[in-house]
Motif scaffolding. Structure first.
Motif, PDB file in Angstrom:
ATOM      1  N   ARG A  84     -10.679  -3.620   9.652  1.00 64.75           N
ATOM      2  CA  ARG A  84      -9.665  -3.843   8.624  1.00 64.75           C
ATOM      3  C   ARG A  84      -9.008  -2.532   8.199  1.00 64.75           C
ATOM      4  O   ARG A  84      -7.800  -2.455   8.006  1.00 64.75           O
ATOM      5  N   ALA A  85      -9.839  -1.490   8.027  1.00 64.80           N
ATOM      6  CA  ALA A  85      -9.321  -0.194   7.572  1.00 64.80           C
ATOM      7  C   ALA A  85      -8.274   0.333   8.537  1.00 64.80           C
ATOM      8  O   ALA A  85      -7.292   0.952   8.145  1.00 64.80           O
ATOM      9  N   LYS A  88      -4.604  -1.223   8.092  1.00 66.00           N
ATOM     10  CA  LYS A  88      -3.713  -0.642   7.070  1.00 66.00           C
ATOM     11  C   LYS A  88      -2.953   0.558   7.607  1.00 66.00           C
ATOM     12  O   LYS A  88      -1.764   0.717   7.381  1.00 66.00           O
ATOM     13  N   ASP A  89      -3.686   1.429   8.311  1.00 69.10           N
ATOM     14  CA  ASP A  89      -3.065   2.643   8.853  1.00 69.10           C
ATOM     15  C   ASP A  89      -1.991   2.306   9.877  1.00 69.10           C
ATOM     16  O   ASP A  89      -0.922   2.914   9.900  1.00 69.10           O
ATOM     17  N   GLN A  91      -0.308  -0.515  10.127  1.00 64.18           N
ATOM     18  CA  GLN A  91       0.817  -1.145   9.430  1.00 64.18           C
ATOM     19  C   GLN A  91       1.755  -0.089   8.840  1.00 64.18           C
ATOM     20  O   GLN A  91       2.978  -0.166   8.997  1.00 64.18           O
ATOM     21  N   LYS A  92       1.159   0.907   8.221  1.00 67.23           N
ATOM     22  CA  LYS A  92       1.966   1.960   7.583  1.00 67.23           C
ATOM     23  C   LYS A  92       2.775   2.732   8.634  1.00 67.23           C
ATOM     24  O   LYS A  92       3.982   2.958   8.460  1.00 67.23           O
ATOM     25  N   ARG A 109       0.100  -7.853   7.880  1.00 62.28           N
ATOM     26  CA  ARG A 109      -1.324  -7.655   8.116  1.00 62.28           C
ATOM     27  C   ARG A 109      -2.050  -8.934   7.719  1.00 62.28           C
ATOM     28  O   ARG A 109      -1.742  -9.542   6.697  1.00 62.28           O
ATOM     29  N   VAL A 114      -6.779  -9.573   2.894  1.00 63.37           N
ATOM     30  CA  VAL A 114      -5.392  -9.870   2.516  1.00 63.37           C
ATOM     31  C   VAL A 114      -5.383 -11.119   1.637  1.00 63.37           C
ATOM     32  O   VAL A 114      -6.107 -12.087   1.905  1.00 63.37           O
ATOM     33  N   ASP A 304     -11.565   1.425  -0.220  1.00 67.10           N
ATOM     34  CA  ASP A 304     -10.113   1.655  -0.253  1.00 67.10           C
ATOM     35  C   ASP A 304      -9.787   2.922  -1.040  1.00 67.10           C
ATOM     36  O   ASP A 304      -8.939   3.720  -0.638  1.00 67.10           O
ATOM     37  N   THR A 308      -7.918   6.152   0.539  1.00 69.25           N
ATOM     38  CA  THR A 308      -6.654   6.622  -0.052  1.00 69.25           C
ATOM     39  C   THR A 308      -6.789   8.071  -0.516  1.00 69.25           C
ATOM     40  O   THR A 308      -5.904   8.907  -0.274  1.00 69.25           O
TER      41      THR A 308
END
Length: 819
Positions: A84-85, A88-89, A91-92, A109, A114, A304, A308
């Motif tokens: 999952r982690a 996010k990366d 997607q960005k 995502r 989500v 998270d 971040t």
């Protein structure tokens, strides 16, 4: 290839000050030619954009005048990732690129974290790109009219394919791809892999065995610069014992953390990460607020925040496990520290690559040994990096539980026709040898529960309709199945919450079962007191004091890979030859000298057995250097074969280098050696007789029951206890054993014990190797440096840590008198 799309992408790279690497061009060309493939490139080399950009080039070239216009595209690219982690990366990174080029695509995502509202929005209108996990793909396929989501799908990219290969999640991916290919025959399928030895086989598993010339492997010719530095103790103890040395080296690690902008400190287990975090804070309280902890049992919000903060350069150091092995953009990370041997070259390189995460930069990793002999592994790892000797990931064949789950998934949605589905499944690598007889047994199992369970309606999940369609019509069955999709069947986890309501994460039920109200334990970097347990939740409060337990997690200990055992033996040979040019071997020279004086230093063509006596009885030490898992099977096998010669009982202990048999009577090893002790004849029969194979199979069967849907873990907030699940699966095991001994799931349980837990293939190879070596038997007056850590591992199971340390110190002093 110099189309409009290609030109726009080139301009975008130029605007970022980046060059396009030759391997990226190769991928784009192969993609443009309609080939499937596997990209092999080191971490931080630009592999994500290598597979992302050809999709944009294709879109622009197909819509040269209006590629920046918004249109109803539907889902075009499915990006599957194991973590999952990672999602996010990715997607960005992808969203930023399309925004820069004015392409009005949405990068979505869909993972377990989500929100439901976003998923419902996606169900109504899919984004152009969906980044998801293997489980989430199957959850999509369990929806009614799921085919509408994939009607415009052009490509599937499977990220970090080496992480999925050789696991049941990889099988899930294969099955999902088989269905998507049947819906979209021209689908492009590509995998991305950073570190793997068997690339040809990895490609075949990804795209199917009948790929021919339509598939290609593209290797990046980028040499990843990795600098590995061992942290050496001022003095290596002559009698090393497992686990003590790492924390003694903490003062040498603090300056490394101080001079780096940010550092990842990798440990091999969650318990180890908690211990290191605790000790770092106690040693340097001023680091509070600038260091954090990250592992898979912490609450998602906690992880998270750590990720971040790491991105934004706010943290000085993070103590972590494999939860941070993978990732796209941790550019602030300057330094990596590995505590303890990672047991494999690929894992070590993967972790090293988390620093210097840009093309052309050097990745620096410090190795902290947890016992003296791990310095040999450090030396072996550095050699392997230079020669790029990577481990292979062996694919799994025919796990029936995953196939059963998949068929019920299809039946829960729109149903399936057996003949066409059988053809699809036979085109996967995993199920290419599936027989009609096995197929019919599986169909019988999902429709009537098989022979043993046909009298119980609960196990008749799938109906056969008049037109031959296999479909689930019971809403309760559908709901339970959708809640159970996945192949990760961990032990029951209890949430850890403050009385005030904040969730910290989860610990395994078996650990909490050992605690009483008022007991303290260290978790999420905090010292906690157990207040109460209520409905799968552990309520805690902050406390002070240092004598807290640290949660251990099942399956925490790793074993040396076969590749590492091979390189390790080379390093041992170097020491035997008197070549101490490696700094690690030079530090171990006094230890090797004592080993050689009291016994021998076994060379590559020698197999050492040591025998000694103590107040405990007769000790036999064997040194195959084949890793803990192989030694687990071999020690039980050898003990069984000796006990067939004479009535005798043993205690068994092992580490990655060897194993110990301890008995209260003299062990007739010489007679056993004359009796073909290491023969591979009747190997499987002897292994099955040497261990409680039924009990081991029963443990494997618990997971198989969960994956295949025989037992239900419960709805959210109403999860069933581990004890309940164990009782249910044990009941099925006993029923099948008595009434249906040829049941496919029962066979699978025994096969998994042999293949994965005892690693029968490696065990057979190891025995064959021993039969070709010179067996050297030494009767020693005292425990040698090689034997000492194995014996300590056995004592560890019986003594508290304080008593163990006292016992070891006494033994070390006694032994050192003789040096």
């Amino acid at each position: 290839m110099d189309s409009k799309g290609h030109q726009i992408i080139k301009n975008w790279f130029s605007s970022k000050g980046w060059e396009i690497f030759p391997f990226q061009h190769k991928v784009w060309n192969a993609f443009h030619e309609g080939k499937n493939g596997l990209l092999n490139a080191p971490t931080g080399s630009g592999k994500t954009f290598a597979l992302w950009m050809p999709n944009l080039i294709k879109w622009i070239d197909e819509n040269p005048e209006n590629y920046q216009s918004k249109s109803e595209n539907g889902l075009k690219i499915l990006w599957i990732t194991p973590l999952r982690a990672l999602a996010k990366d990715i997607q960005k990174a992808l969203q930023l690129s399309v925004n820069d080029m004015g392409i009005p695509w949405e990068i979505g995502r869909r993972t377990g974290d989500v929100s439901q509202s976003i998923k419902q929005k996606q169900n109504r209108k899919m984004p152009e790109v969906l980044i998801t996990t293997p489980e989430s793909v199957h959850i999509l396929m369990a929806q009614k009219k799921y085919k509408r989501h994939f009607k415009n799908l052009d490509a599937v990219i499977v990220d970090e394919w080496h992480e999925l290969l050789g696991s049941k999640r990889g099988i899930q991916t294969e099955l999902g791809l088989s269905r998507l290919r049947s819906l979209r025959p021209d689908l492009s399928v590509w995998g991305i892999s950073a570190t793997i030895g068997n690339l040809d086989e990895a490609l075949e598993v990804l795209v199917g065995p009948e790929t021919g010339s339509d598939s290609v492997i593209i290797k990046a010719s980028i040499q990843k610069n990795i600098e590995a530095v061992s942290i050496l103790p001022d003095k290596v103890e002559n009698f090393p014992w497992y686990g003590h040395l790492g924390l003694k080296l903490l003062p040498k690690i603090l300056p490394i953390i101080d001079k780096s902008r940010s550092t990842l400190i990798f440990t091999n287990t969650r318990a180890q990460s908690e211990i290191w975090f605790q000790n770092l804070l106690e040693t340097r309280p001023d680091l509070a607020g600038t260091i954090a902890i990250h592992h898979g049992s912490l609450d998602r919000k906690v992880r998270d925040w750590v990720e971040t903060s790491l991105h934004e350069g706010m943290l000085k150091a993070v103590v972590c496990t494999s939860s941070l092995d993978l990732g796209v953009d941790f550019s602030p990370v300057e330094t990596v520290i590995q505590v303890g041997s990672p047991k494999g070259v690929a894992r070590f390189m993967q972790r090293a690559g988390r620093s210097g995460h840009q093309p052309g930069s050097t990745s620096k990793i410090y190795f902290v040994p947890t016992h003296a002999l791990e310095l040999v592994e450090a030396s072996a790892l550095r050699s392997a990096i230079n020669t790029e000797e990577m481990e292979s990931r062996e694919p799994i064949l025919k796990p029936y539980d995953v196939l059963i789950q998949y068929l019920v998934t299809l039946a829960v949605s729109d149903g399936f026709y057996p003949d066409e589905t059988f053809s699809e499944i036979k085109n996967t690598f995993a199920y290419q040898t599936l027989s009609i007889k096995e197929w019919e047994a599986i169909l019988q199992f999902i429709t009537v529960g098989g022979k043993s369970l046909s009298q119980y309606n609960e196990y008749s999940k799938v109906d056969i309709e008049d037109n031959g369609l296999y479909k689930v019509n019971d809403r309760r069955v559908s709901r339970r199945h959708r809640m159970s999709i996945g192949t990760i069947a961990s032990d029951a986890m209890l949430r850890v919450k403050y009385l005030s309501g904040k969730t910290l994460g989860a610990v395994e039920e078996w650990f909490i079962a050992q605690l009483n109200t008022g007991d303290t334990f260290w978790f999420a970097g905090r010292n906690l007191e157990l207040v109460k347990i209520n409905e799968m939740t552990v309520y805690v409060k902050r406390t002070k004091g240092k004598s807290s337990k640290v949660p251990a997690y099942l399956g925490g200990r790793m074993s040396l890979s076969s590749n590492m055992t091979h390189i390790l033996r080379k390093k041992m040979h170097q020491a035997v030859s008197g070549d101490f040019s490696d700094i690690e071997l030079r530090a171990l020279e006094p230890l090797f000298k004592i080993q050689n004086d009291w016994s021998i230093l076994p060379d590559q063509d020698q197999f050492l057995i040591e025998k000694s006596f103590s107040r405990e009885g007769c000790h036999l030490f064997f040194f195959p250097f084949e890793g803990r898992y192989v030694h687990e099977g071999m020690s039980a096998l050898i003990a069984h074969r000796i006990s067939k010669m004479t009535p005798i009982t043993f205690s068994i202990a092992m580490n990655d280098y060897g194993f110990e048999l301890l008995s209260d009577q003299d062990i007739p090893i010489e007679a056993a050696l004359e009796n073909n002790l290491f023969s591979t004849n009747d190997l499987v029969e002897d292994i099955m007789a040497s261990i409680n194979s039924a009990e081991l199979a029963k443990r494997r069967f618990r997971e198989i029951c969960q994956v295949s849907g025989l037992v239900f873990k419960g709805f959210p907030g109403q999860a069933k206890t581990k004890k309940h699940l164990q009782m249910s699966s044990s009941l099925f095991f006993d029923v099948f054993t008595e009434y249906e001994p040829d049941h496919l799931l029962l066979q699978q349980a025994f096969d998994e014990v042999m293949s994965y837990q005892l690693d029968e293939v490696r065990l057979r190879k190891a025995l064959k190797k021993i039969s070709e070596q010179e067996i050297i038997f030494k009767q020693t007056e005292r425990f040698t440096p090689y034997a000492f850590p194995i014996m300590v591992d056995r004592l560890r199971e019986k003594l508290s840590s304080e008593k163990l340390i006292d016992r070891i110190r006494k033994m070390q002093k006694q032994l050192e008198k003789h040096t």
